[in-house]
Motif scaffolding. Structure first.
Motif, mmCIF file in Angstrom:
data_model
loop_
_atom_site.group_PDB
_atom_site.id
_atom_site.type_symbol
_atom_site.label_atom_id
_atom_site.label_comp_id
_atom_site.label_asym_id
_atom_site.label_seq_id
_atom_site.Cartn_x
_atom_site.Cartn_y
_atom_site.Cartn_z
ATOM 1 N N GLU A 193 -22.566 8.009 -12.877
ATOM 2 C CA GLU A 193 -21.728 6.854 -12.538
ATOM 3 C C GLU A 193 -22.438 5.917 -11.568
ATOM 4 O OE1 GLU A 193 -19.018 5.934 -14.142
ATOM 5 O OE2 GLU A 193 -19.425 7.703 -15.367
ATOM 6 N N LEU A 194 -23.165 6.478 -10.623
ATOM 7 C CA LEU A 194 -23.936 5.649 -9.693
ATOM 8 C C LEU A 194 -25.017 4.876 -10.446
ATOM 9 C CD1 LEU A 194 -24.393 4.850 -6.741
ATOM 10 C CD2 LEU A 194 -25.868 6.855 -6.520
ATOM 11 N N LEU A 195 -25.711 5.559 -11.322
ATOM 12 C CA LEU A 195 -26.752 4.918 -12.122
ATOM 13 C C LEU A 195 -26.174 3.790 -12.973
ATOM 14 C CD1 LEU A 195 -29.803 6.378 -13.468
ATOM 15 C CD2 LEU A 195 -28.326 5.545 -15.262
ATOM 16 N N ALA A 242 -27.229 -0.090 -12.479
ATOM 17 C CA ALA A 242 -27.949 -0.688 -13.613
ATOM 18 C C ALA A 242 -27.204 -1.905 -14.168
ATOM 19 C CB ALA A 242 -28.166 0.344 -14.703
ATOM 20 N N ALA A 243 -25.882 -1.901 -14.075
ATOM 21 C CA ALA A 243 -25.101 -3.028 -14.579
ATOM 22 C C ALA A 243 -25.347 -4.301 -13.768
ATOM 23 C CB ALA A 243 -23.611 -2.682 -14.570
ATOM 24 N N ILE A 244 -25.603 -4.159 -12.468
ATOM 25 C CA ILE A 244 -25.801 -5.346 -11.636
ATOM 26 C C ILE A 244 -27.259 -5.563 -11.240
ATOM 27 C CG2 ILE A 244 -23.446 -5.362 -10.758
ATOM 28 C CD1 ILE A 244 -24.518 -4.103 -8.187
ATOM 29 N N PRO A 258 -21.820 17.038 -9.819
ATOM 30 C CA PRO A 258 -22.993 16.287 -9.355
ATOM 31 C C PRO A 258 -23.615 15.420 -10.445
ATOM 32 C CG PRO A 258 -23.080 18.536 -8.567
ATOM 33 C CD PRO A 258 -21.914 18.454 -9.500
ATOM 34 N N SER A 259 -23.668 15.908 -11.660
ATOM 35 C CA SER A 259 -24.244 15.113 -12.747
ATOM 36 C C SER A 259 -23.426 13.860 -13.006
ATOM 37 C CB SER A 259 -24.375 15.941 -14.024
ATOM 38 O OG SER A 259 -23.116 16.453 -14.418
ATOM 39 N N HIS A 260 -22.109 13.950 -12.860
ATOM 40 C CA HIS A 260 -21.247 12.776 -13.049
ATOM 41 C C HIS A 260 -21.428 11.774 -11.918
ATOM 42 C CE1 HIS A 260 -18.330 15.219 -15.763
ATOM 43 N NE2 HIS A 260 -19.456 14.882 -16.381
ATOM 44 N N TRP A 283 -28.780 7.327 -1.526
ATOM 45 C CA TRP A 283 -28.346 8.638 -1.063
ATOM 46 C C TRP A 283 -26.990 8.548 -0.368
ATOM 47 C CZ3 TRP A 283 -27.226 13.196 -1.478
ATOM 48 C CH2 TRP A 283 -26.937 14.055 -0.428
ATOM 49 N N ALA A 284 -26.792 7.560 0.470
ATOM 50 C CA ALA A 284 -25.499 7.411 1.149
ATOM 51 C C ALA A 284 -24.377 7.219 0.136
ATOM 52 C CB ALA A 284 -25.549 6.238 2.121
ATOM 53 N N LEU A 285 -24.617 6.429 -0.895
ATOM 54 C CA LEU A 285 -23.613 6.229 -1.942
ATOM 55 C C LEU A 285 -23.330 7.530 -2.685
ATOM 56 C CD1 LEU A 285 -24.878 2.797 -3.310
ATOM 57 C CD2 LEU A 285 -22.646 3.213 -2.220
#
Length: 116
Positions: A88-90, A94-96, A82-84, A68-70
């Motif tokens: 982008e957060l996801l 997910a990459a790391i 908001p969807s972006h 949430w903070a991110l």
């Protein structure tokens, strides 16, 4: 009770988090409500692994509060939809943390954006 949009969540605490009420979703800032259902392995090292250098204020110590903070930091700029922000957060997490479970909900009181 009347509302244009409702967001509710049930919490099943991730390992290495507490059961404090402050860690229960939805998290709120301004018009935004956020919920995370899932788990982020080794979440305490997530900021460093993402290369995040910005100071984040956490009201709770959990993977959900960190997500949430991110998200809230990114939403506060107003530069992205908001969807972006969620997408982008996801992608970054997910990459790391490919085994992370990242079911996210975000509402501004009018609409809800979700990931699964």
């Amino acid at each position: 009770m009347r509302s244009h949009s409702v967001l509710a969540a049930v919490r099943s605490a991730t390992a290495d988090t507490s059961h404090e009420e402050s860690e229960a979703a939805p998290f709120r800032r301004e018009q935004w409500l956020f919920s995370h259902n899932g788990a982020v392995p080794d979440w305490r090292h997530l900021l460093a692994d993402l290369g995040e250098t910005e100071h984040l204020v956490l009201d709770a110590r959990s993977d959900s509060a960190l997500l949430w903070a991110l998200a809230a930091t990114r939403l506060s700029t107003g530069r992205e939809l908001p969807s972006h922000v969620l997408l982008e957060l996801l992608r970054a997490i997910a990459a790391i943390r490919p085994t992370a479970r990242l079911n996210l909900l975000l509402s501004d009181g009018q609409a809800i954006t979700a990931t699964a």
